[in-house]
Design an enzyme around this catalytic site. Sequence first.
Site, short mmCIF file in Angstrom:
data_model
loop_
_atom_site.label_atom_id
_atom_site.label_comp_id
_atom_site.label_asym_id
_atom_site.label_seq_id
_atom_site.Cartn_x
_atom_site.Cartn_y
_atom_site.Cartn_z
N GLU A 120 0.79 -1.23 0.00
CA GLU A 120 0.00 0.00 0.00
C GLU A 120 0.83 1.28 0.00
O GLU A 120 0.39 2.30 -0.54
CB GLU A 120 -0.92 0.01 1.22
CG GLU A 120 -2.02 -1.04 1.20
CD GLU A 120 -3.04 -0.79 0.10
OE1 GLU A 120 -3.35 0.38 -0.16
OE2 GLU A 120 -3.49 -1.78 -0.51
N SER A 399 -30.62 -28.49 -23.63
CA SER A 399 -31.85 -28.34 -24.40
C SER A 399 -32.77 -27.25 -23.88
O SER A 399 -33.73 -26.88 -24.55
CB SER A 399 -32.61 -29.67 -24.43
OG SER A 399 -31.98 -30.57 -25.30
#
Length: 885
Positions: A120, A399
């Site tokens: 950071e 399907s």
Amino acid sequence: MQEKPSTSRAPRSGGQEGNRGGGNAKRPPRKRSKKRALIWLFFVVLLGIVCAVVGYLLIILNGERILSQNLNKLNLDSASVIVDKNDKQVAKLYVSEGNREFVAINDIPKMVKDAFVATEDKRFYEHGGVDLFGIGRALVKDVVSRSAVEGASTITQQVAKNIFLNSDKTLFRKGTEASIALALERHKSKDEILELYLNRIYFGKGQYGIKTAAKYYFNKDITSKDPKQQLEPWEIATLAGIPKAPGTYNPISNPEKSKERRAVVLSLMQDQGLITAEQAEAAKKVDYNPDVVPKSKQQYQSYIDYVVDEAKAVTDLSEEELLSGGYTIKTTIDTKAQKAMEDVYKDDSNFEKSKDEIKIQSSMVIMDQHDGSLIAMIGGRDYEKQGWNRVTKQRQPGSSFKPISTYGPAIETGDYFPWSILRDDKTCYNDGKYCPTDSNKTKYIGPVAMTQAVKESRNQPAVWLLNQIGVKKGLDFASKLGIDLDSKQDRNLAIALGGLTHGASPLEMARAYSAFANGGTLMDPHSILSITNSRGEVVYEFSPPKAKRVMSPQTAYYVTQVLQGVTQTGGTGVRAQIPGRTVVGKTGTTQHGIKGLPVNAGGNRDVWFVGYTPELTAAVWVGYDNTDKNHLVQQSSGQAAALFSKVMSKALEGKKKQSFPKPEGVIDGKPLAAVTGLTAAYNPDTVSVSLNWSAPNAPEGTTFRVYRKSQADADFAKLAETADPAFDDLALLPDQTYTYYVTAYDPKSQQESEPSEQVTVKVVSGAETPSPSPSESPTPGGDTGQDGTGGTDEGGGGGGGGQESPSPSPSQSPSPSPSPSQSPSPSPSETPADNPSPSPSTKTAGTLPDSPEPSASASPSSSPSASPSSSSASDPEILPSSSPE
């Protein structure tokens, strides 16, 4: 004597006399101008310094003032809540107790502290709260990229921001952060600032602070002296990567993105000398196990997580701001339906058992098709433990995609209806590379009505029909329903059976089907009605967009008619029935697609049921997150249909029964009586075959279609259409065998009857051999299915007695068109403009790079072995799916 004037010139270096001449008179003013400019510059610089000092003092004083007033203030006490449409509280998004535990800086492992600094703010111990070097570097990168690609906030600034959290993103906000950061640096040591940061930072999933995050994500106590409780480098890197984007990089919500972010952090740790290259490489390969996460006590967690994600999208607020900002989020949830869904999913008897401790998974979503509101959803069994919302994850739909890719667009053309006759023949496409089949007990029954083909989930009719209308129409129709397929990789006949490159999510499938249920109008799915802040101000309100007409009302009505048979006796989705309610829908199954494992080894990858009633639409998926030979779905799609029934029956309790609207212009498809008594006789004198038949109860205007197949033909083709119940075939060749059948056709309703019995005539020089073949009739009969209801669960309800026909030749159509004015399907030279001849592709056996209609091959062979990258089908409904998520 007059004196001549002198012509001599004065010397250039003359004194005052020369100066009076005017040639050098401006030099002194130039010197004065330079001096004046220097004086002005001095005052400007002095003024700038004064302003800078004053500005700096103001910043310092402002920071000191804010810090002195709010140093110990944390914005963690104002919880946001979720309510239903009646303002009844459903959940509290943040509760401080148990979600944040303070830990002293000396009790935090050194590698943890160093990893966060390296990730950071690597110059944390060098700057005074604001990193001017970092700001300069970020500005350069932003200028080069012409966008804000890099931030420059230090750890101290992040602490300042978190203490005074709000949604203001202006330069004033950044200036305030800087002023507080400078004040913090004067009053706090670096360790104290880092302690504030590590205890205050948000780690996603409602977890604040490093101690709570480590316990939540890894079930480890960082303050414990037990070696087993020590965080490993990959765990530390995972935690250090989360604060950049908690909702994106936490390992539960997005394990893959978390792993990518972890790799970046590990590289930074290696650069800072915290770990070796070997340690970094080993840590990059570890997969996160979500089973260590403790179970949440929060109800309706799947729905709540979805609401938070939607709220972030519509407000541009961060997850942390939403959780702790005191917002009230009004949602579309139906708690009765949601509770019914969660109760069904908690009952293990509703799911097949796995071979090991890895449970088979499932997800479900219910949508109100009339307004798009999402009333219930569940992201998986034990969702609170895994946090992987399968409602939004794409899988191969099998399907269940047929109405979207084939039957819907075919009906929309106006040339096909529920009663239209399709072809179910053993046919290969794309030069024999794509040979779809199915698991019906009786395969290849020849001519078959659309309703029967859908009811029994037959594959060949769907592929044949898509080949007739063109793949482009299937792609366009799916896009209108909100499912954008890959225009290149999905441009093939495999989409008729749901063989997609990326698949579709249950939410996408529910939305698409909702258009059929809503008369052809598509609504946007949403879970939020409004969001108000802690002051009661509305910050977001759902405004329904203009309804999208994606198909004609007639098409929606006909598709609904077609799908009704699926849930009736003999259909593949009979277990979805709800007593007293009209239920329509479609099942779906996909093959396992595992390399080296035979297709017929048993087990599938995915099973589906997507369906709707006049009131609600829902989609159900069942399968394993990661499919392998030990983790296959053993039961059919009937289990998905059963889940639909159990949940929807409770969700619909007390709701007024509705009916599907019947639009103007639709034709009620009352079945035509089939032709009977077909006879054939060969006349050697005229070299013709005389056909005669009877047509009981034929309506006025009925015509008769005569179909013929010779021994040299691959399949039947329409020979003639006549108004009389008799026909003479004069187009004969000697020493050939001809087989005939006849259908009745009603031009008004565009209906074609079931085929008659077949008759065969062998033409021999001067002789004839007629032989009716009732046993070869393509008219299907009933068949007992796996569920004991008259049809198999997928590809069920197989017909009786249909003969297995060879594939059609490229020059002959496999089937008649339902339109009376339409001639038999074109030969390759007559291919429609929308369907150019295909070229081979390496994607799937049915891939067409830029051609929606493959040519048919006469190959009678079965489909090639399936693999994960192939979509050539030989499964109940579809071929192998893509690799799992």
